[in-house]
Design a protein around this motif. Structure first.
Motif, PDB file in Angstrom:
ATOM      1  N   MET A  68       0.912  -1.135  -0.076  1.00 54.58           N
ATOM      2  CA  MET A  68       0.197  -0.016  -0.081  1.00 54.58           C
ATOM      3  C   MET A  68       1.056   1.341  -0.033  1.00 54.58           C
ATOM      4  O   MET A  68       0.409   2.195  -0.612  1.00 54.58           O
ATOM      5  N   SER A  69       1.975   1.223   0.700  1.00 54.64           N
ATOM      6  CA  SER A  69       2.929   2.569   0.705  1.00 54.64           C
ATOM      7  C   SER A  69       3.604   2.684  -0.736  1.00 54.64           C
ATOM      8  O   SER A  69       3.680   3.888  -1.044  1.00 54.64           O
ATOM      9  N   ARG A  70       3.944   1.623  -1.447  1.00 53.03           N
ATOM     10  CA  ARG A  70       4.310   1.903  -2.787  1.00 53.03           C
ATOM     11  C   ARG A  70       3.475   2.145  -3.699  1.00 53.03           C
ATOM     12  O   ARG A  70       3.608   3.124  -4.529  1.00 53.03           O
ATOM     13  N   TYR A  71       2.180   1.808  -3.355  1.00 52.79           N
ATOM     14  CA  TYR A  71       1.225   2.380  -4.327  1.00 52.79           C
ATOM     15  C   TYR A  71       0.564   3.893  -4.023  1.00 52.79           C
ATOM     16  O   TYR A  71       0.689   4.585  -4.865  1.00 52.79           O
ATOM     17  N   TYR A  72       0.964   4.077  -2.734  1.00 53.00           N
ATOM     18  CA  TYR A  72       0.804   5.533  -2.055  1.00 53.00           C
ATOM     19  C   TYR A  72       2.018   6.466  -3.062  1.00 53.00           C
ATOM     20  O   TYR A  72       1.547   7.618  -3.567  1.00 53.00           O
ATOM     21  N   ASP A  73       3.142   6.005  -3.068  1.00 57.17           N
ATOM     22  CA  ASP A  73       4.048   6.622  -3.733  1.00 57.17           C
ATOM     23  C   ASP A  73       3.852   6.670  -5.361  1.00 57.17           C
ATOM     24  O   ASP A  73       4.209   7.797  -5.760  1.00 57.17           O
ATOM     25  N   VAL A 114      -6.312   5.237   0.364  1.00 59.61           N
ATOM     26  CA  VAL A 114      -5.485   4.448   0.848  1.00 59.61           C
ATOM     27  C   VAL A 114      -4.575   4.710   1.949  1.00 59.61           C
ATOM     28  O   VAL A 114      -4.610   3.714   3.080  1.00 59.61           O
ATOM     29  N   ILE A 115      -4.295   5.856   2.262  1.00 63.85           N
ATOM     30  CA  ILE A 115      -3.728   6.134   3.678  1.00 63.85           C
ATOM     31  C   ILE A 115      -4.761   5.952   4.862  1.00 63.85           C
ATOM     32  O   ILE A 115      -4.348   5.520   6.100  1.00 63.85           O
ATOM     33  N   SER A 116      -5.858   6.309   4.811  1.00 65.47           N
ATOM     34  CA  SER A 116      -6.701   5.838   5.586  1.00 65.47           C
ATOM     35  C   SER A 116      -7.029   4.402   5.804  1.00 65.47           C
ATOM     36  O   SER A 116      -7.110   3.957   7.157  1.00 65.47           O
ATOM     37  N   ASN A 117      -6.952   3.651   5.014  1.00 70.80           N
ATOM     38  CA  ASN A 117      -7.240   2.252   5.070  1.00 70.80           C
ATOM     39  C   ASN A 117      -5.552   1.689   5.874  1.00 70.80           C
ATOM     40  O   ASN A 117      -5.635   0.786   6.472  1.00 70.80           O
ATOM     41  N   THR A 153       2.779   9.689   8.088  1.00 71.72           N
ATOM     42  CA  THR A 153       4.109   9.487   8.300  1.00 71.72           C
ATOM     43  C   THR A 153       4.362   8.085   9.035  1.00 71.72           C
ATOM     44  O   THR A 153       5.421   7.116   8.668  1.00 71.72           O
ATOM     45  N   ALA A 154       3.827   7.730  10.002  1.00 75.59           N
ATOM     46  CA  ALA A 154       4.099   6.561  10.909  1.00 75.59           C
ATOM     47  C   ALA A 154       3.505   5.258  10.047  1.00 75.59           C
ATOM     48  O   ALA A 154       4.245   4.471   9.968  1.00 75.59           O
ATOM     49  N   VAL A 155       2.437   5.385   9.375  1.00 84.90           N
ATOM     50  CA  VAL A 155       2.046   3.988   8.490  1.00 84.90           C
ATOM     51  C   VAL A 155       2.830   3.861   7.444  1.00 84.90           C
ATOM     52  O   VAL A 155       3.256   2.727   7.197  1.00 84.90           O
ATOM     53  N   ARG A 156       3.459   4.778   6.912  1.00 81.12           N
ATOM     54  CA  ARG A 156       4.368   4.710   5.554  1.00 81.12           C
ATOM     55  C   ARG A 156       5.753   4.200   6.238  1.00 81.12           C
ATOM     56  O   ARG A 156       6.477   3.460   5.417  1.00 81.12           O
ATOM     57  N   LEU A 157       6.279   4.812   7.391  1.00 85.77           N
ATOM     58  CA  LEU A 157       7.718   4.174   8.048  1.00 85.77           C
ATOM     59  C   LEU A 157       7.283   2.854   8.434  1.00 85.77           C
ATOM     60  O   LEU A 157       8.171   1.924   8.178  1.00 85.77           O
ATOM     61  N   ILE A 158       6.179   2.366   8.870  1.00 87.37           N
ATOM     62  CA  ILE A 158       5.959   0.871   8.954  1.00 87.37           C
ATOM     63  C   ILE A 158       5.999   0.037   7.953  1.00 87.37           C
ATOM     64  O   ILE A 158       6.538  -0.923   7.586  1.00 87.37           O
ATOM     65  N   GLY A 159       5.249   0.686   6.695  1.00 85.89           N
ATOM     66  CA  GLY A 159       5.193   0.003   5.266  1.00 85.89           C
ATOM     67  C   GLY A 159       6.560  -0.193   4.790  1.00 85.89           C
ATOM     68  O   GLY A 159       6.848  -1.454   4.177  1.00 85.89           O
ATOM     69  N   GLU A 160       7.590   0.775   4.913  1.00 79.93           N
ATOM     70  CA  GLU A 160       8.615   0.728   4.237  1.00 79.93           C
ATOM     71  C   GLU A 160       9.856  -0.162   5.083  1.00 79.93           C
ATOM     72  O   GLU A 160      10.913  -0.750   4.523  1.00 79.93           O
TER      73      GLU A 160
END
Length: 399
Positions: free
Chosen positions: A131-136, A254-257, A281-288
């Protein structure tokens, strides 16, 4: 007796080499589908069990990895750079898929004398990573579409951006309604404001709608477009503005999910306790970063991200040290902008900003100082998650 199967994974197939106690006994190939995986399992069973080693090849190796996990087969997946170093056996260029599979199998005996046991993380981390890659990807697509829209505006409504900022949804909605000065003709400022209000945009009331209408009227009065209002460019402009709006909305979904999923993980609240780290930022850090607990040392996490320093020394020569950039570029970029926010003068008090301000007085360059701050942030994140503690400014400042 120890048996290791080396796999050189490509798009739809993989070369296979079986080594028993350091000696190759069989070479073959399999397809990366249900039939091929069944053949791999048969080979493993014929040897009474075996370990599998292969190089990470992005989406192609993901299905192989899932099959091995689902069938409880011991495997070791290698970083691309690590695999390359393993297979570099001299100056002669003799490389092919069969040799690579053999090399991976044989070097596993010396590099991993004890069978490598992978630490299986919660599948939630993989989902957040995708999901983080899709966000990017959505972010990059929006940037490209905005660049295209900017060019089209210069043809259709040249002075629009002089009066209205197109970096928010409400302005884009106005542009989609009025993509050409001729679309405003016959309307008064009050009528334009009423049309904008009818859109029901968030944050747009009577005052804001009136302001937008007045700015739009001023832009229309001085613009001299390069095309007519019937031009295909106007249609194209509307379509690309629609694309930006839809992608922006999708990105918010996406971020909400991601936030809803990340709330199930204990590190989500830990990251939120660090100043300047919000939910996005927190969810994307976890994703990466994935499950940070799988890294025993902070240096391993640095290497994963690409923040580890190079070292070249020969005789009296010592090269200037810089980061390798061999790791995750998405994580590096995210950490960089997180640190930029943390050292900002308006940020909440934190030990990283304190150290940054102290070093800045004598630093000649800003970027190495920010990279050093990224390393310090990684140290903080690694420590807090592994000890299951929330951030404390007083405690961090005393260390």
């Amino acid at each position: 007796m120890r048996t290791i199967i080396g796999l050189d994974v490509s798009k739809a197939s993989a070369k296979l080499s079986v080594a028993v106690d350091g000696k190759t006994t069989y070479d073959g190939d399999i397809t990366l589908d249900a039939i091929g995986f069944q053949s791999l399992n048969s080979i493993i069973q014929s040897y009474g069990g075996a370990e599998v080693v292969f190089e990470a090849t992005g989406v192609y190796s993901r299905r192989l990895e899932k099959y091995l996990i689902d069938n409880s087969i011991l495997y070791h997946i290698l970083n691309t750079l690590v695999a390359k170093k393993r297979l570099d056996d001299g100056s002669r260029m003799r490389k092919n898929d069969v040799r690579d599979a053999r090399g991976l199998a044989i070097t596993e005996f010396t590099k991993e004398p004890v069978p490598y046991v992978p630490r299986f993380s919660d599948p939630l981390y993989r989902e957040l990573s995708d999901m983080s890659r899709y966000y990017d990807q959505q972010t990059e697509d929006i940037k490209r579409e905005k660049n295209r829209v900017h060019k089209l505006i210069q043809l259709s409504f040249p002075n629009f951006t002089d009066e209205i900022d197109v970096d928010n949804i409400s302005s884009l909605e106005v542009l989609r309604l009025f993509p050409h000065p001729d679309t405003i003709k016959g309307h008064t400022v009050t009528e334009i404001a009423d049309i904008i209000l009818e859109l029901g945009l968030r944050g747009i009331g009577q005052g804001r709608a009136r302001t937008l209408a007045e700015r739009l009227w001023r832009a229309h009065s001085v613009s001299y477009p390069a095309i007519e209002s019937s031009s295909f460019v106007v249609k194209q402009l509307r379509q690309q503005v629609t694309n930006i709006i839809e992608m922006t909305v999708e990105r918010e979904v996406v971020i909400s999910n991601m936030i809803n999923l990340a709330k199930k993980l204990p590190e989500f609240d830990i990251l939120l306790s660090i100043p300047s780290i919000a939910e996005n930022t927190a969810v994307r850090l976890i994703g990466e970063l994935g499950d940070v607990r799988r890294f025993e040392k902070r240096s391993q996490l640095n290497s994963f991200i690409g923040l580890d320093l190079t070292e070249i020394q020969s005789g009296d020569y010592i090269a200037q040290r810089h980061i390798t950039k061999h790791g995750n570029p998405h994580a590096r970029k995210l950490l960089y902008w997180t640190v930029v926010n943390m050292v900002n003068s308006t940020a909440q008090p934190n030990h990283i900003r304190d150290r940054y301000e102290k070093k800045r007085a004598t630093a000649t360059r800003k970027k190495p100082l920010l990279v050093s701050s990224m390393d310090r942030l990684i140290k903080t994140i690694h420590y807090l998650i592994n000890t299951n503690q929330f951030y404390s400014y007083e405690l961090a400042r005393s260390l």
